[in-house]
Design an enzyme around this catalytic site. Structure first.
Site, PDB file in Angstrom:
ATOM      1  N   GLU A   1     -15.421 -17.893 -48.677  1.00  0.00           N
ATOM      2  CA  GLU A   1     -14.022 -17.559 -48.414  1.00  0.00           C
ATOM      3  C   GLU A   1     -13.109 -17.779 -49.614  1.00  0.00           C
ATOM      4  OE1 GLU A   1     -14.462 -21.875 -46.898  1.00  0.00           O
ATOM      5  OE2 GLU A   1     -15.693 -20.086 -47.223  1.00  0.00           O
TER       6      GLU A   1
ATOM      7  N   GLY B   1     -16.634 -28.835 -43.419  1.00  0.00           N
ATOM      8  CA  GLY B   1     -15.962 -30.056 -42.979  1.00  0.00           C
ATOM      9  C   GLY B   1     -16.443 -31.255 -43.761  1.00  0.00           C
TER      10      GLY B   1
ATOM     11  N   SER C   1      17.654 -16.250 -38.713  1.00  0.00           N
ATOM     12  CA  SER C   1      18.036 -17.071 -39.862  1.00  0.00           C
ATOM     13  C   SER C   1      18.232 -16.243 -41.128  1.00  0.00           C
ATOM     14  CB  SER C   1      16.940 -18.120 -40.127  1.00  0.00           C
ATOM     15  OG  SER C   1      15.759 -17.495 -40.600  1.00  0.00           O
ATOM     16  N   GLY C   2      17.676 -15.020 -41.140  1.00  0.00           N
ATOM     17  CA  GLY C   2      17.690 -14.206 -42.347  1.00  0.00           C
ATOM     18  C   GLY C   2      16.394 -14.305 -43.119  1.00  0.00           C
ATOM     19  N   GLY C   3      15.501 -15.229 -42.694  1.00  0.00           N
ATOM     20  CA  GLY C   3      14.195 -15.349 -43.319  1.00  0.00           C
ATOM     21  C   GLY C   3      13.250 -14.269 -42.825  1.00  0.00           C
ATOM     22  N   VAL C   4      12.057 -14.239 -43.389  1.00  0.00           N
ATOM     23  CA  VAL C   4      11.092 -13.190 -43.076  1.00  0.00           C
ATOM     24  C   VAL C   4      10.702 -13.205 -41.603  1.00  0.00           C
ATOM     25  CG1 VAL C   4       8.795 -12.275 -43.595  1.00  0.00           C
ATOM     26  CG2 VAL C   4      10.172 -13.293 -45.416  1.00  0.00           C
ATOM     27  N   ASP C   5      10.339 -14.374 -41.082  1.00  0.00           N
ATOM     28  CA  ASP C   5       9.767 -14.459 -39.742  1.00  0.00           C
ATOM     29  C   ASP C   5      10.753 -14.040 -38.662  1.00  0.00           C
ATOM     30  OD1 ASP C   5       7.701 -15.524 -41.198  1.00  0.00           O
ATOM     31  OD2 ASP C   5       8.225 -17.603 -40.754  1.00  0.00           O
ATOM     32  N   SER C   6      11.966 -14.583 -38.701  1.00  0.00           N
ATOM     33  CA  SER C   6      12.941 -14.231 -37.673  1.00  0.00           C
ATOM     34  C   SER C   6      13.413 -12.792 -37.824  1.00  0.00           C
ATOM     35  CB  SER C   6      14.135 -15.193 -37.710  1.00  0.00           C
ATOM     36  OG  SER C   6      14.862 -15.067 -38.914  1.00  0.00           O
ATOM     37  N   SER C   7      13.472 -12.288 -39.057  1.00  0.00           N
ATOM     38  CA  SER C   7      13.898 -10.906 -39.281  1.00  0.00           C
ATOM     39  C   SER C   7      12.882  -9.915 -38.733  1.00  0.00           C
ATOM     40  CB  SER C   7      14.115 -10.655 -40.775  1.00  0.00           C
ATOM     41  OG  SER C   7      15.155 -11.460 -41.284  1.00  0.00           O
TER      42      SER C   7
ATOM     43  N   CYS D   1     -21.283 -24.133 -45.176  1.00  0.00           N
ATOM     44  CA  CYS D   1     -21.389 -25.504 -45.664  1.00  0.00           C
ATOM     45  C   CYS D   1     -21.786 -26.446 -44.519  1.00  0.00           C
ATOM     46  CB  CYS D   1     -20.076 -25.915 -46.331  1.00  0.00           C
ATOM     47  SG  CYS D   1     -20.229 -27.338 -47.443  1.00  0.00           S
ATOM     48  N   TYR D   2     -20.888 -27.323 -44.051  1.00  0.00           N
ATOM     49  CA  TYR D   2     -21.215 -28.182 -42.917  1.00  0.00           C
ATOM     50  C   TYR D   2     -21.615 -27.346 -41.704  1.00  0.00           C
ATOM     51  CZ  TYR D   2     -20.619 -31.496 -39.063  1.00  0.00           C
ATOM     52  OH  TYR D   2     -20.823 -32.266 -37.934  1.00  0.00           O
TER      53      TYR D   2
ATOM     54  N   LYS E   1       1.421 -15.142 -42.341  1.00  0.00           N
ATOM     55  CA  LYS E   1       2.590 -14.661 -43.072  1.00  0.00           C
ATOM     56  C   LYS E   1       2.347 -13.312 -43.750  1.00  0.00           C
ATOM     57  CE  LYS E   1       5.981 -16.807 -44.245  1.00  0.00           C
ATOM     58  NZ  LYS E   1       7.348 -16.937 -43.691  1.00  0.00           N
TER      59      LYS E   1
ATOM     60  N   HIS F   1     -19.112 -21.711 -50.314  1.00  0.00           N
ATOM     61  CA  HIS F   1     -17.905 -21.236 -49.627  1.00  0.00           C
ATOM     62  C   HIS F   1     -17.606 -19.777 -50.017  1.00  0.00           C
ATOM     63  CE1 HIS F   1     -16.574 -24.997 -47.754  1.00  0.00           C
ATOM     64  NE2 HIS F   1     -17.175 -25.581 -48.780  1.00  0.00           N
TER      65      HIS F   1
END
Length: 516
Positions: free
Chosen positions: A171, A55, A224-230, A82-83, A370, A169
């Protein structure tokens, strides 16, 4: 879900979501919490370990965020980054003060101690530093496991408690052995079993959906045809086949052939009761004469609710509405366990719509990132081109057409955008790019068409390619110039009304990914 969980306390790190994703890549569930989360809340989430994020604050500042000291008595391992390391060490009597100079970038790390936390890490390696403070007076209860030239206490651990700290870091990809350190913390220190995987996620969600939805209920899914809704629709279909009704609203602002693609997958392959609403004229009418991007979004949102309401009335026993909300949406909207401090922006699919429609909400992807959603989509049988397609904004082409939105301008941009996608796909660049699209600019451009001068009816298309891990930050893509050349040549030759193509070389920040 009650998976063994790693709690990540948010102290404002720019890499916050990256930490959570790194944990999940190791098949361990992670959840982001506010800095002052109560120990009781962590117990309720079946926490087996805690990570204190980095942070921008200094621990010696009056308003610096601090964790509840009682978390150190939970008996679970704690890793400070870190912080997070500084605040943990300070809690056990160490001193934190400003370093002589801010340390940013790669540093050579040397292991000086032996511990399960640093197992399988080479004695000499590089790490990525980004800090202005450091622990200088290490308490007697800590021992040093690694140092750099400018940071004596680069990796530390408490002598009697499972409390660890790293000043760098782990990550980020710039720390080559960071993944090994995180794996050591998860498996060697926390005792994780690696049960968080796509197969178990699907099974858990299927079980939850079946417990919630009665056999005579129907679930409406905004598609919608996008990844998430599909993926949402496919997951619901796996859980309660025959009880899911996706509604696809064609608002005239979609990508080319979107309606045909959606029909092919959800009617043709999954045999679902798909409802398609042709509302292009309604949306374009609402947008007539509107140039302000915020006003465009508002009008599109209101019209979508009206259209959705009307279509939903035709579906009997519809008591639930399913949405493709993802974990980053929840975090950024301030609706997560991290609290409103993490509120970055509002998302159209986090709250609001269910109240408008009066349905009970189902969000099966609410805890997922995602990349997890894409893997689940493949396991559910969605076609690869749908699972791995680039994001598309909710308002569609309306926010990629700068100025007024008309049918003619939509068609022009749709044709240009199709060429862009075709060329980067043919050249092997599609999967290397996080998001690719064209933007229609509200300027006329002088050009030569045939033997004559063209100007009044000629437009400019800007091409935007970005690479990004989490879409919080992004860089423009240094793509092969021959690909840009092919795109420019095809657009100016094949799209009537465009005589100039430009390439956007701006990163986020300072720019956003979309133009509006």
């Amino acid at each position: 879900m009650n998976h063994p969980t790693i709690a990540i306390l948010d102290f404002g790190s720019q890499f916050l979501q990256l930490i959570a994703r790194r944990v999940r890549e190791n098949q361990v569930h992670s959840v982001i919490f506010a800095p002052k989360v109560a120990p009781e809340t962590l117990r309720e989430h079946n926490v087996i370990g805690i990570i204190l994020s980095g942070g921008p604050a200094s621990t010696y500042e009056g308003e610096a965020p601090k964790p509840d000291p009682a978390i150190f008595d939970l008996g679970v391992p704690i890793l400070g980054i870190c912080y997070g390391m500084q605040v943990a060490c300070e809690g056990f009597g160490s001193c934190v003060e400003a370093a002589g100079a801010r340390e940013y970038g790669r540093a050579a790390l040397t292991l000086t101690g032996d511990d399960a936390f640093v197992r399988h890490v080479p004695k000499h390696t590089n790490v990525w530093m980004s800090h202005g403070d450091k622990v200088t007076g290490l308490g007697a209860e800590f021992k040093v496991l690694a140092s750099t030239a400018n940071c004596e206490n680069a990796i530390v651990r408490h002598a009697s408690r499972p409390v660890f700290g790293v000043q760098f870091h782990p990550e980020v990809t710039h720390t080559p052995e960071g993944g090994q350190l995180l794996r050591n913390f998860l498996y060697e220190i926390c005792g994780a079993s690696g049960t968080w995987n796509p197969g178990s996620i699907i099974d858990s969600h299927v079980e939850q959906i079946r417990a919630k939805v009665k056999p005579d209920d129907r679930v409406i899914c905004g598609l919608s045809g996008g990844v998430d809704s599909s993926v949402t629709a496919a997951l619901l279909h796996r859980a309660i086949p025959g009880q899911v009704t996706p509604i696809f609203v064609d608002n005239g602002l979609l990508r080319a052939n979107e309606r045909m693609r959606v029909r092919s997958v959800f009617e043709g392959h999954f045999k679902m009761d798909l409802h398609v609403v042709d509302a292009a004229d309604r949306f374009l009418s609402r947008l007539a004469g509107v140039s302000d991007p915020q006003e465009k979004r508002i009008r599109i949102g209101h019209e979508f609710v009206d259209v959705f309401k009307e279509e939903a009335k035709s579906i009997r026993n519809a008591h639930f509405l399913a949405q493709g909300t993802l974990y980053p949406d929840v975090i950024e909207s301030g609706h997560s366990a991290a609290g409103t401090a993490a509120n970055i922006k509002l998302h159209h699919n986090v709250g609001g719509l269910p109240e408008e429609l009066g349905f009970e909400l189902i969000e099966p992807l609410r805890d997922l990132f995602k990349d997890e959603v894409r893997i689940i989509g493949e396991l559910l049988g969605l076609p690869e081109e749908m699972v791995w397609r680039h994001p598309f904004p909710g308002p569609g082409l309306a926010v990629r057409i700068i100025g007024e939105v008309t049918h003619e301008r939509c068609e022009l941009l749709r044709k240009a955008d199709t060429i862009i996608i075709e060329e980067i796909t043919a050249s092997g660049w599609y999967r290397k790019i996080a998001q690719a699209f064209g933007v229609l600019l509200p300027v006329s451009s002088v050009g030569v068409m045939g033997d004559g001068r063209s100007y009044a009816d000629q437009h400019v298309v800007a091409v935007r390619f970005v690479e990004s891990k989490d879409f919080m930050t992004a860089d423009w893509v240094h793509i092969d110039p021959s690909v840009l050349s092919a795109i420019s040549t095809r657009i100016t030759n094949e799209v009537k009304g465009v005589n100039r193509v430009v390439y956007d070389i701006t990163s986020k920040p300072p720019a956003t990914i979309e133009w509006e």
